[in-house]
Design a protein around this motif. Structure first.
Motif, PDB file in Angstrom:
ATOM      1  N   ALA A  16      80.666   7.250 -38.336  1.00 21.64           N
ATOM      2  CA  ALA A  16      81.898   6.535 -37.998  1.00 21.64           C
ATOM      3  C   ALA A  16      82.535   5.930 -39.243  1.00 21.64           C
ATOM      4  CB  ALA A  16      81.595   5.442 -36.968  1.00 21.64           C
ATOM      5  N   PHE A  17      81.734   5.394 -40.135  1.00 20.15           N
ATOM      6  CA  PHE A  17      82.259   4.825 -41.376  1.00 20.15           C
ATOM      7  C   PHE A  17      82.943   5.890 -42.225  1.00 20.15           C
ATOM      8  CE2 PHE A  17      81.678   3.714 -45.876  1.00 20.15           C
ATOM      9  CZ  PHE A  17      82.388   2.535 -45.922  1.00 20.15           C
ATOM     10  N   VAL A  18      82.305   7.040 -42.351  1.00 23.33           N
ATOM     11  CA  VAL A  18      82.873   8.132 -43.142  1.00 23.33           C
ATOM     12  C   VAL A  18      84.154   8.649 -42.487  1.00 23.33           C
ATOM     13  CG1 VAL A  18      82.433  10.506 -43.895  1.00 23.33           C
ATOM     14  CG2 VAL A  18      80.685   8.769 -44.190  1.00 23.33           C
ATOM     15  N   ALA A  19      84.180   8.722 -41.168  1.00 24.05           N
ATOM     16  CA  ALA A  19      85.367   9.205 -40.473  1.00 24.05           C
ATOM     17  C   ALA A  19      86.535   8.233 -40.661  1.00 24.05           C
ATOM     18  CB  ALA A  19      85.064   9.386 -38.993  1.00 24.05           C
ATOM     19  N   ALA A  23      87.355  11.051 -44.386  1.00 28.77           N
ATOM     20  CA  ALA A  23      86.657  12.263 -44.803  1.00 28.77           C
ATOM     21  C   ALA A  23      87.074  13.467 -43.966  1.00 28.77           C
ATOM     22  CB  ALA A  23      85.144  12.073 -44.698  1.00 28.77           C
ATOM     23  N   PHE A  24      87.508  13.259 -42.736  1.00 28.20           N
ATOM     24  CA  PHE A  24      87.891  14.351 -41.852  1.00 28.20           C
ATOM     25  C   PHE A  24      89.409  14.440 -41.686  1.00 28.20           C
ATOM     26  CE2 PHE A  24      83.727  12.832 -40.207  1.00 28.20           C
ATOM     27  CZ  PHE A  24      82.979  13.886 -40.696  1.00 28.20           C
ATOM     28  N   GLY A  25      90.149  13.819 -42.578  1.00 27.72           N
ATOM     29  CA  GLY A  25      91.603  13.843 -42.502  1.00 27.72           C
ATOM     30  C   GLY A  25      92.127  12.460 -42.159  1.00 27.72           C
TER      31      GLY A  25
END
Length: 79
Positions: A16-19, A23-25
Motif C-alpha cells: 500500500a505504501f509503494v502504491a 509505483a503503479f502510476g
C-alpha cells in the motif's frame, strides 16, 4: 502461529505504501475531475453567482462560529 498473519500484514502495508508513492502510476485523484463533464453542461452561461443579502443570511449556519444560545428560562427550585 502468528508469523504468517503478521508477515501478510507487513507485506500488505509495504504494498500500500509503494502504491501510494506512485509505483503503479498516478493515483485516480491526481488527474482532472471528469473533464467531459464541462462539455455536457446545458447552457453553462446561464449559471450566475449571487451574493447573499443580510436578510437571507440570517437563517444560514455560521461555520466555525459559536453555537447560538437557546432561549431557556431558569428559576430556583422550591425547597
Amino acid at each position: 502461529m502468528l508469523r504468517w498473519p503478521i508477515a501478510i500484514l507487513i507485506l500488505a502495508n509495504v504494498l500500500a505504501f509503494v502504491a501510494l508513492r506512485g509505483a503503479f502510476g498516478p493515483t485516480p485523484t491526481a488527474g482532472g475531475h471528469e473533464p467531459a463533464h464541462l462539455n455536457r453542461q446545458i447552457r453553462p452561461e446561464s449559471v450566475k453567482v449571487q451574493s447573499v443579502s443580510a436578510a437571507d443570511a440570517g437563517d444560514q449556519a455560521v461555520v466555525g462560529g459559536p453555537a447560538p444560545m437557546a432561549p431557556i428560562s431558569t428559576s430556583e427550585l422550591p425547597e
